[in-house]
Write an enzyme that holds these catalytic residues in place. Structure first.
Site, PDB file in Angstrom:
ATOM      1  N   ASN A 632      -3.949  10.042  -1.421  1.00 52.42           N
ATOM      2  CA  ASN A 632      -4.718  10.666  -0.345  1.00 52.42           C
ATOM      3  C   ASN A 632      -3.894  11.647   0.485  1.00 52.42           C
ATOM      4  O   ASN A 632      -4.452  12.552   1.103  1.00 52.42           O
ATOM      5  CB  ASN A 632      -5.376   9.615   0.552  1.00 52.42           C
ATOM      6  CG  ASN A 632      -4.384   8.661   1.169  1.00 52.42           C
ATOM      7  OD1 ASN A 632      -3.292   8.453   0.652  1.00 52.42           O
ATOM      8  ND2 ASN A 632      -4.750   8.060   2.284  1.00 52.42           N
ATOM      9  N   GLU A 732       2.947  -0.328   3.688  1.00 51.86           N
ATOM     10  CA  GLU A 732       1.863   0.171   4.542  1.00 51.86           C
ATOM     11  C   GLU A 732       0.599   0.029   3.719  1.00 51.86           C
ATOM     12  O   GLU A 732       0.356   0.791   2.783  1.00 51.86           O
ATOM     13  CB  GLU A 732       2.121   1.622   4.943  1.00 51.86           C
ATOM     14  CG  GLU A 732       1.168   2.143   5.999  1.00 51.86           C
ATOM     15  CD  GLU A 732       0.096   3.035   5.409  1.00 51.86           C
ATOM     16  OE1 GLU A 732      -1.063   2.559   5.352  1.00 51.86           O
ATOM     17  OE2 GLU A 732       0.396   4.163   5.028  1.00 51.86           O
ATOM     18  N   CYS A 766      -5.912   5.871   5.591  1.00 51.74           N
ATOM     19  CA  CYS A 766      -5.803   4.454   5.930  1.00 51.74           C
ATOM     20  C   CYS A 766      -5.982   4.195   7.418  1.00 51.74           C
ATOM     21  O   CYS A 766      -6.202   3.053   7.821  1.00 51.74           O
ATOM     22  CB  CYS A 766      -4.463   3.906   5.460  1.00 51.74           C
ATOM     23  SG  CYS A 766      -3.057   4.872   6.039  1.00 51.74           S
ATOM     24  N   GLU A 941       7.490   3.457   9.309  1.00 52.78           N
ATOM     25  CA  GLU A 941       7.871   4.749   8.753  1.00 52.78           C
ATOM     26  C   GLU A 941       7.836   5.795   9.860  1.00 52.78           C
ATOM     27  O   GLU A 941       6.990   5.745  10.748  1.00 52.78           O
ATOM     28  CB  GLU A 941       6.943   5.148   7.609  1.00 52.78           C
ATOM     29  CG  GLU A 941       7.082   4.225   6.411  1.00 52.78           C
ATOM     30  CD  GLU A 941       6.236   4.641   5.224  1.00 52.78           C
ATOM     31  OE1 GLU A 941       6.737   4.525   4.092  1.00 52.78           O
ATOM     32  OE2 GLU A 941       5.081   5.072   5.422  1.00 52.78           O
TER      33      GLU A 941
END
Length: 968
Positions: A632, A732, A766, A941
């Protein structure tokens, strides 16, 4: 340009007011310094001066390709301003592709607009020697502002700003080929690596110079103030020649009010009088060669001994008296100016924010001002085209001498007839592209948090039509075709899978084949891991500063190739081109951020409890890292992992997403060009063998760290597979973000935030809002306003005109979205917008959908949709909605809108998520830690915490350190 001030006032900004005499001495010192620096200035021969052709018909006020498109009202933030921005970008993109293209954005409230923020866009075009790195080249800086007054309505400002902008476009075009020839010869002669004078040139088109109400220190030069501040804060590496972007400006040449007949331009500053004298000398030579159009009607006559008066400007809009002058007189009248004559007045303008920060300025503005100043007569009809042509020739000659282009200028290089057209349809041909851009400008620089500063999208805000990108066969035309790779990158080489197998990658919008990539297996993965392990011992020993330079170079290559990266993202992912450009900028920002973190991986000194012991810690790279990324965000997910890994000193094996591998392979090519050592970064691809590759990475004892972004189910599987080798992990995983709107929120702000949060990338992120909870007191109003916004969306191919939302990634995504909508309808939900597949566009398109009357028993309440469906849930109390928001197994991001400060703290602390957005629907930022809790994973991150995921902390204790000082 309601300008006032004095040289001594400006000096007071740079030194104490009580040091007036010292200031004068400093001016003298600066003058002597500039006389010394001028030794590098190279005079053009008569032959070269004659070769500098004029702009010809390009300055025709109706059809001229340079000037005509600028002759319209250009108030900041209006369609006219957007049209002109597009004109500049089109010109440099098509005619001067070697010039770097940047824009710098800011917003500000003005006295005339109250609480409304006005956008200001500065455009920056530059060329440096091809061997030069950031921070090593000084730049001659040529400046004009392009905005026009907001009052009177319809003001064009042809003399004021349009003509100077067109002049600078002509200058850039005239010297471009000569710069290339000179630099190519220097490289051929071996001078590029040793030549200390790395001199480049840049052009600023500044926005917001004109006042919205009255010309004051705060209601003027909006763009200049923002750009000067940002350049001052843009620091270069410690070993660079220049410490920040501002210090690279060797001379700031500001053009203003040029285009009226018979101008008289004084010399304003002692520090740059030498440059004024150089320009005056060039003017005199051009006139002696009969190369000045305005002088052809009359022979030059003796200049009057009477000095032209300085303009005493006030905050009121006034019309300076017209001063009569004979044609043929010098423009630059004060080459012989001496002594204390600089202690008179000066004119405030775009240079002031730069001068206050120590930049040397040559201000080319006539005084008295032309009689058309700031009134409706300042239109194209009142331009004196011979004078405009003469200024263009003069500034070009001065620039060519500054850049030492003698011997490199020919008639063919400078003639306008040899340049490529900006457009084939005359001055209005930019309309279609600009209209398109005006609808998508926010997405162009938005979608990611950018702090309103430089957005490194090199193509600027320009959005091309679909046929600008794709040929009749559906093949995307890249500026640099070598970025399209169909092989894996291992140990610095492009290789195929050992089995020879490949898989196909198709455009999700059209279904057409893009290309093929190697179907890597365990054997291929093991080889890449072996290579990374071999590279690790030497790479870990590099200094943080060395790794910073590598990342910074990779970052710059991403910026330079941002348009091609965006094209690849749209091609294989389907997101609209504006979104893709935003991702390209966001992805590059991680290289920039972690290039700055690499030298700062500090350990700690810890006070010991044992006398004589000394305890300290050091941070060490964890080792070989396996990185697995999703489709994505084909660029950003890769850079968000690789950047901190390399900053820490790790080597990596990155598994590219099978649906979108070409973007990551382009990044691999840029890594190769950036000089990343062999084996440090390795990219492998797979589709059917994805599970096999993932298992090889997790099972290998050589791999000491795995970072994964993807579904919760796959994350749990990878965690189990990693257990036998006890790797360091950061995952993640899936999200199901709640978006809460309380009844005390600003309704319009909340609606806009929900639109951005829910429908970015067609809902395929997400952190997208998946469940929108709206308090009952405003539920109906919110639903109506929200649905109305969604009705305005345009769905289509990523390159198509005006498209706001593209296809989903594949048919499985379509099936899930459709199932959630049908389930909601079955259980009482009402589809008020959309709700259907769009088969007429292709198999992967679904209408952006809004459903009201949602309840907690619907699938959308507990499952992540990952598509363009917004379900609106009503709620009554704060406690109720927090309970509903937390009633899921995941906890990645959450959002809420409220103007109640106490509620903001209560709800933020109560939400079981890793990231909270309060009164914003966008939380992504390289400076912010990104990650979740619960089944959304662990680890962070980005930010200062991101690099620690790729490090281990080693403690060192030294004993016997408490002995007394020795006397012998």
């Amino acid at each position: 340009m309601s300008r006032t001030g004095s040289v001594t006032q400006v000096c007071a900004l740079r030194c104490s007011p009580v040091m007036a005499h010292t200031s004068i001495l400093l001016h003298i010192v600066f003058y002597l310094l500039f006389v010394y620096l001028a030794a590098g200035y190279s005079t053009l021969s008569e032959e070269s001066l004659r070769a500098l052709s004029g702009p010809g018909d390009d300055f025709n006020i109706k059809t001229g390709k340079l000037l005509a498109p600028i002759l319209k009202p250009r108030v900041p933030g209006t369609p006219g301003s957007l049209l002109v921005q597009n004109h500049f970008i089109d010109f440099f993109k098509t005619t001067l592709p070697a010039w770097k293209r940047e824009l710098q954005n800011s917003t500000s409230k003005t006295p005339a607009t109250g609480d409304k923020d006005i956008p200001f866009v500065n455009l920056i075009f530059s060329r440096d020697p091809p061997w030069s790195n950031p921070g090593f080249s000084s730049r001659l800086t040529l400046v004009a502002h392009y905005d026009s007054l907001s009052v009177p309505e319809g003001f064009i400002g042809a003399v004021d700003s349009a003509a100077p902008c067109a002049m600078l476009m002509h200058v850039a075009r005239s010297i471009d080929a000569a710069l290339t020839t000179k630099w190519e010869k220097m490289q051929a002669d071996g001078l590029d690596s040793e030549f200390e004078d790395q001199q480049g040139v840049q052009i600023f088109f500044l926005d917001g110079e004109e006042a919205f109400k009255s010309w004051t220190d705060t209601d003027s030069v909006y763009g200049a103030r923002s750009l000067a501040a940002e350049m001052e804060s843009t620091a270069f590496a410690a070993q660079s020649t220049f410490y920040n972007a501002l210090s690279t400006i060797s001379l700031f040449v500001l053009l203003d009010l040029l285009g009226a007949k018979s101008p008289t331009v004084p010399s304003y500053f002692m520090t740059t009088h030498w440059a004024y004298q150089k320009m005056a000398k060039v003017e005199k030579r051009l006139r002696s060669l009969s190369l000045f159009e305005s002088a052809k009607a009359a022979s030059p006559k003796k200049k009057s001994s009477k000095k032209a008066p300085y303009k005493k400007a006030s905050s009121k809009k006034s019309t300076p008296k017209k001063v009569s002058r004979r044609d043929g007189a010098m423009f630059l009248t004060e080459a012989d100016k001496t002594g204390g004559r600089w202690l008179g007045g000066m004119i405030g303008d775009d240079h002031v924010p730069f001068m206050e920060k120590g930049v040397d300025v040559l201000h080319i503005i006539p005084t008295p001002f032309p009689h058309v100043w700031h009134n409706m007569e300042d239109d194209g009809a009142h331009l004196d085209l011979p004078t405009v042509t003469d200024w263009s020739r003069l500034i070009t000659a001065f620039t060519a001498e500054w850049m030492e282009l003698e011997g490199f200028i020919t008639d063919n290089q400078t003639s306008s007839k040899h340049s490529r057209d900006v457009s084939s349809d005359g001055p209005n041909s930019a309309m279609d592209k600009s209209e398109l851009r005006s609808a998508s400008f926010k997405d162009d620089v938005g979608g990611f948090v950018t702090s309103g500063l430089t957005i490194a999208v090199i193509s600027g805000p320009h959005v091309m039509r679909g046929d600008d990108h794709v040929d009749a066969l559906g093949i995307v035309e890249l500026n640099d075709k070598s970025l399209f790779k169909q092989e894996c990158y291992v140990n610095g080489e492009w290789i195929k899978a050992k089995s020879g197998k490949t898989f196909e990658v198709k455009d999700p919008g059209s279904g057409k084949l893009i290309g093929t990539c190697p179907e890597c297996s365990k054997e291929d993965t093991d080889e890449a891991i072996k290579v990374a392990a071999a590279a690790f011992p030497s790479f870990r020993k590099t200094t943080g500063r060395e790794r910073a330079r590598m990342l910074r170079k990779w970052y710059q290559l991403m910026v330079d190739n941002a348009e091609d990266i965006a094209k690849l993202i749209t091609w294989e992912n389907g997101k609209p081109f504006a979104d893709a450009k935003g991702e390209a900028a966001y992805a590059a920002s991680f290289f920039e951020w972690f290039s700055e973190e690499a030298p700062r991986t500090d350990g700690d000194t810890i006070p010991a409890t044992v006398p004589g012991n000394r305890v300290f810690t050091i941070k060490e790279p964890v080792g070989v890292c396996g990185l697995i990324t999703p489709w994505n965000f084909p660029a950003a997910m890769i850079t968000r992992k690789i950047a901190p890994a390399l900053a820490a000193g790790c080597t990596v094996v990155a598994k590219s997403p099978g649906e979108t591998p070409f973007t990551s392979l382009a990044l691999a090519e840029l890594a190769h060009r950036a000089g990343i050592p062999k084996g440090v970064v390795n990219f492998i691809t797979a589709l059917e063998n994805t599970a096999e590759v993932g298992s090889a990475i997790t099972a290998s004892p050589t791999v000491r760290k795995v970072s994964f972004t993807g579904s919760t189910g796959v994350g749990k599987l990878l965690m189990k597979q990693s257990a036998d080798t006890l790797k360091k992990l950061s995952f993640e995983l899936g999200g199901n973000a709640p978006f809460i709107v309380f009844d005390d929120a600003d309704l319009d702000v909340a609606v806009n935030g929900a639109i951005a949060c829910k429908f970015r990338s067609s809902g395929q992120t997400c952190v997208c809002a998946n469940r929108i909870y709206v308090q009952k007191g405003i539920y109906d109003k919110f639903a109506a306003a929200f649905a109305e916004k969604v009705k305005g969306f345009k769905v289509g191919g990523g390159y198509d005109e005006g498209v706001t939302h593209g296809p989903l990634i594949h048919d499985r995504a379509i099936s899930k979205v459709d199932a959630h909508v049908r389930d909601a309808e079955k259980k009482g939900g009402k589809v008020v917008v959309g709700g259907q597949k769009m088969s007429e566009l292709g198999s992967n398109f679904f209408q952006p959908t809004v459903i009201t009357g949602m309840t907690m028993d619907m699938q959308l309440a507990s499952e992540e949709t990952f598509g363009p469906v917004a379900g609106l849930f009503p709620f009554e109390t704060e406690a109720e909605v927090v309970e509903m928001a937390n009633k899921v197994e995941v906890g990645l991001a959450g959002y809420f809108y409220s103007n109640n400060l106490q509620r903001a703290y209560r709800v933020a602390e109560a939400l079981e998520v890793g990231m909270v957005g309060i009164n914003t629907g966008l939380v992504s930022d390289p400076a912010a830690p990104f990650g979740g809790v619960k089944d959304s994973g662990f680890g962070r991150e980005g930010s200062k915490y991101g690099i620690s995921e790729y490090q281990v902390t080693k403690m060192v204790t030294m004993g016997g350190m408490g002995q007394p000082l020795q006397e012998s």
